[in-house]
Design a protein around this motif. Structure first.
Motif, PDB file in Angstrom:
ATOM      1  N   PRO A   1      -8.448   3.879   2.453  1.00 26.29           N
ATOM      2  CA  PRO A   1      -7.191   3.225   2.056  1.00 26.29           C
ATOM      3  C   PRO A   1      -7.140   2.888   0.569  1.00 26.29           C
ATOM      4  CG  PRO A   1      -8.604   1.647   3.157  1.00 26.29           C
ATOM      5  CD  PRO A   1      -9.326   2.970   3.203  1.00 26.29           C
ATOM      6  N   VAL A   2      -7.010   3.931  -0.250  1.00 26.23           N
ATOM      7  CA  VAL A   2      -6.888   3.760  -1.695  1.00 26.23           C
ATOM      8  C   VAL A   2      -5.616   4.461  -2.163  1.00 26.23           C
ATOM      9  CG1 VAL A   2      -9.366   3.529  -2.096  1.00 26.23           C
ATOM     10  CG2 VAL A   2      -8.330   5.796  -2.123  1.00 26.23           C
ATOM     11  N   ALA A   3      -5.269   4.240  -3.437  1.00 26.90           N
ATOM     12  CA  ALA A   3      -3.980   4.728  -3.946  1.00 26.90           C
ATOM     13  C   ALA A   3      -4.022   6.193  -4.380  1.00 26.90           C
ATOM     14  CB  ALA A   3      -3.545   3.856  -5.128  1.00 26.90           C
ATOM     15  N   GLY A   4      -5.170   6.854  -4.228  1.00 28.40           N
ATOM     16  CA  GLY A   4      -5.308   8.202  -4.779  1.00 28.40           C
ATOM     17  C   GLY A   4      -4.732   9.318  -3.947  1.00 28.40           C
ATOM     18  N   GLY A   5      -4.357   9.044  -2.692  1.00 29.54           N
ATOM     19  CA  GLY A   5      -3.773  10.082  -1.864  1.00 29.54           C
ATOM     20  C   GLY A   5      -4.619  11.331  -1.801  1.00 29.54           C
TER      21      GLY A   5
ATOM     22  N   SER B   1       1.112   8.023   1.406  1.00 35.87           N
ATOM     23  CA  SER B   1      -0.344   7.865   1.472  1.00 35.87           C
ATOM     24  C   SER B   1      -0.886   7.146   0.242  1.00 35.87           C
ATOM     25  CB  SER B   1      -1.023   9.225   1.617  1.00 35.87           C
ATOM     26  OG  SER B   1      -0.858  10.012   0.447  1.00 35.87           O
ATOM     27  N   THR B   2      -0.162   7.217  -0.883  1.00 29.64           N
ATOM     28  CA  THR B   2      -0.625   6.524  -2.095  1.00 29.64           C
ATOM     29  C   THR B   2      -0.402   5.017  -1.995  1.00 29.64           C
ATOM     30  OG1 THR B   2       1.492   6.723  -3.290  1.00 29.64           O
ATOM     31  CG2 THR B   2      -0.060   8.562  -3.465  1.00 29.64           C
ATOM     32  N   MET B   3       0.342   4.565  -0.975  1.00 36.13           N
ATOM     33  CA  MET B   3       0.557   3.123  -0.778  1.00 36.13           C
ATOM     34  C   MET B   3      -0.547   2.492   0.068  1.00 36.13           C
ATOM     35  SD  MET B   3       3.518   3.025  -2.279  1.00 36.13           S
ATOM     36  CE  MET B   3       4.793   4.209  -2.713  1.00 36.13           C
ATOM     37  N   ALA B   4      -1.516   3.289   0.526  1.00 34.30           N
ATOM     38  CA  ALA B   4      -2.522   2.798   1.481  1.00 34.30           C
ATOM     39  C   ALA B   4      -3.278   1.591   0.959  1.00 34.30           C
ATOM     40  CB  ALA B   4      -3.493   3.925   1.834  1.00 34.30           C
ATOM     41  N   GLU B   5      -3.506   1.542  -0.342  1.00 29.37           N
ATOM     42  CA  GLU B   5      -4.252   0.438  -0.938  1.00 29.37           C
ATOM     43  C   GLU B   5      -3.479  -0.880  -0.876  1.00 29.37           C
ATOM     44  OE1 GLU B   5      -6.123  -0.267  -5.350  1.00 29.37           O
ATOM     45  OE2 GLU B   5      -6.427   1.699  -4.403  1.00 29.37           O
ATOM     46  N   GLU B   6      -2.155  -0.781  -0.645  1.00 26.65           N
ATOM     47  CA  GLU B   6      -1.307  -1.978  -0.637  1.00 26.65           C
ATOM     48  C   GLU B   6      -0.807  -2.330   0.763  1.00 26.65           C
ATOM     49  OE1 GLU B   6       1.328  -1.470  -4.463  1.00 26.65           O
ATOM     50  OE2 GLU B   6       0.407   0.438  -3.924  1.00 26.65           O
ATOM     51  N   VAL B   7      -1.424  -1.728   1.790  1.00 24.95           N
ATOM     52  CA  VAL B   7      -1.035  -1.965   3.174  1.00 24.95           C
ATOM     53  C   VAL B   7      -1.911  -3.066   3.768  1.00 24.95           C
ATOM     54  CG1 VAL B   7      -0.827  -0.935   5.465  1.00 24.95           C
ATOM     55  CG2 VAL B   7      -0.246   0.399   3.441  1.00 24.95           C
TER      56      VAL B   7
END
Length: 586
Positions: free
Chosen positions: A116-120, A276-282
């Motif tokens: 879960p990071v912003a790098g997609g 998927s780039t929003m995963a770090e902010e979920v």
């Protein structure tokens, strides 16, 4: 090695020349160097300084997914696919393209939950295939994002003019001294890009609320168009062309027309990968990401199929305007219905704003994580302490996008996008199989590499035969042989090679069937793109390789030497994986 004794490759001209002379050794050391989930979510992520806030839930992700996909593209691609390729069966084309998007979304979701990071896709490829392929993937993605966002911004101006009932020349002005295609100055497009840049810099949470409002308004316009289309349409238009000499029936161009239509409309689904780039902010990645990503693709597929059915009921397929099918359909009839085309312009304008907002959020997070990995300047990785957003990356890419949107014609931009995104979808599908079946340092990778290579080659053969093979029974026989070979290779791999790891929380079901089908479909869709797309892809890929060789590999080598990055191959990777597993269990 003592990190204090290492001299930066960029400290002086002599240092850089020495670094270039050592490029082959550094490429051998860094190009295939992989990261781990533990490192990406801990040490690499910490390089941004301030952390991004975990403020998003599944409904935010679903809103971003719908907003990112349901742009103005559907108002254009539907007419082109129906008139030239599929006829009324364009409804099935959208269903097939939606299935393809959902399969790719499953692959993205497994990675996003585990990482879960912003790098997609950049981070997914980096932990699987190494730094070089990750950089090539990320560079193509950012280029596609910038170009497609510039195209969307200029498209906003066009649809705004449609909504106001005026010509494009009222909001654009021409400079005679510039080359054609680059001489129409679009101030409105620049203003929209810069305004959205300010929004995404301010707060991700507020960006989500703005996206929700715009997406709801856009969906209301879409529902309105669907209802009016069915109310005013006729069922006979699904089977009867206007000109009796043209092919009739629901499948006027046969099964090949349906699949060719799917390759055309698939561009309308591109955009969900930004989620998927929003995963770090979920807040809860394990539960929220699968629901948000797959739910948005499913809802969009239903909306697209209903829109295609509505348009097909309005007019026979041979009367549909390929450039503006919905607006044109309401202009054909009585003057009392022509106001609907203005309403469509308003709805499409909202759709462009949502897709542009989501894409700009995604491109900034890609750039941020690429900066974290030290293959681009770490300046891009900084997260602002007050806003908790990647301000540097957002501003840089916003200004770059605005500059392109200011001059460049929409048709030129549209010829330059899509291929990079399909290539990335193909890479992620390969990566999810490789990661399931290979643990570096403990598992022999060659059976998996051989399978992926053989399956890719078979898919390419099928695609070439579909587009260039002989007609009739010989073509059907060869296509059937390719499908049989692909299924045989897949089944052999499934029974003979055991999975090296299974995801703890969420994984792609029916492994390796679903990602393999995704590989096949993405290759098939890649085969439908024009020559200009491949020229663009080759040019920008070559440019990316040049940047990697002249800058990125030396920057990441310096980071490894001072302890900011680690080189993980062989036994060192085995030890890292074991420590990662132990840390995640605590």
């Amino acid at each position: 090695m003592d990190s204090r004794s290492h001299v930066s490759s960029f400290s002086s001209l002599n240092s850089y020349i020495r670094a270039l002379s050592n490029t082959p050794k550094r490429l051998a050391r860094r190009a295939c160097s992989v990261s781990t989930s533990f490192e990406e979510t801990r040490r690499v992520r910490a390089r941004s300084g301030t952390e991004m806030k975990r403020s998003l839930r599944w409904y935010d992700l679903m809103g971003f997914g719908i907003g990112g996909m349901v742009g103005a593209g559907v108002f254009v691609t539907t007419g082109n696919a129906s008139r030239k390729y599929a006829g009324p069966s364009v409804i099935l084309s959208y269903a097939i393209a939606g299935l393809c998007a959902l399969l790719s979304a499953f692959c993205y979701t497994e990675f996003a939950v585990d990482l879960p990071v912003a790098g997609g896709a950049f981070s997914y490829i980096r932990v699987t295939f190494g730094e070089f392929l990750a950089f090539l993937t990320g560079a193509n993605l950012i280029i596609d994002y910038v170009l497609s966002n510039a195209a969307a911004a200029r498209g906003f101006t066009a649809y705004l003019c449609t909504a106001l009932g005026i010509s494009n020349t009222h909001l654009r002005f021409t400079i005679d001294g510039l080359p054609k295609g680059y001489n129409e100055i679009d101030i409105v497009a620049v203003a929209v890009v810069l305004l959205l840049t300010l929004v995404i810099c301010y707060s991700t949470r507020e960006s989500s609320w703005l996206n929700m409002v715009l997406t709801v308004l856009h969906i209301l316009f879409i529902v309105f168009v669907i209802v009016i289309g069915f109310w005013r349409g006729e069922w006979k238009n699904f089977t009867e062309p206007e000109n009796p000499k043209n092919p009739g029936g629901f499948f006027p161009f046969g099964a090949s027309g349906v699949f060719n239509g799917a390759s055309v409309v698939y561009v309308s689904y591109i955009g969900y990968d930004a989620v998927s780039t929003m995963a770090e902010e979920v807040k809860n990645p394990v539960k929220d990401i699968p629901v948000g990503v797959s739910g948005s693709v499913t809802i969009v597929t239903v909306l697209y199929c209903l829109m295609a059915a509505s348009m097909s009921s309005l007019l026979p397929y041979d009367m549909i305007d390929p450039d503006s099918p919905f607006s044109g359909a309401f202009k054909v009839g009585s003057a009392g219905w022509r106001w609907v085309s203005n309403v469509i312009g308003v709805g499409a304008s909202f759709g462009i704003l949502t897709s542009l907002l989501v894409a700009m959020l995604g491109q900034a997070r890609y750039m941020c994580v690429i900066g974290r990995s030290c293959v681009l300047p770490s300046w891009f990785a900084r997260v602002h302490p007050k806003t908790s957003t990647p301000v540097n990356a957002s501003v840089f890419l916003g200004i770059f996008t605005a500059a392109i949107a200011l001059f460049t014609d929409l048709n030129i931009l549209l010829n330059l996008i899509s291929i990079g995104t399909l290539f990335v979808f193909y890479m992620v599908a390969n990566a999810v199989i490789y990661r399931r079946y290979v643990t570096v340092g403990t598992t022999n990778p060659w059976p998996t590499i051989s399978f992926l290579s053989c399956f890719t080659l078979t898919s390419v053969m099928f695609t070439l035969l579909w587009h260039f093979g002989p007609s009739g029974k010989p073509s059907a026989f060869m296509l059937g042989a390719c499908i049989t070979l692909a299924i045989g290779v897949l089944q052999l791999f499934h029974f003979m090679v055991p999975q090296a790891r299974k995801p703890e929380f969420w994984g792609v079901p029916l492994m390796p069937w679903i990602p393999s089908i995704s590989i096949f479909l993405n290759i098939f869709l890649l085969g439908s793109l024009d020559r200009a797309s491949y020229v663009r892809f080759g040019f920008f890929s070559g440019l990316s390789v040049l940047v990697y060789v002249l800058y990125s590999v030396h920057s990441s080598f310096d980071a490894e030497e001072v302890g900011a990055l680690s080189q993980k191959t062989g036994e060192s990777m085995k030890e890292s994986v074991e420590s990662e597993d132990n840390a995640l269990k605590v």
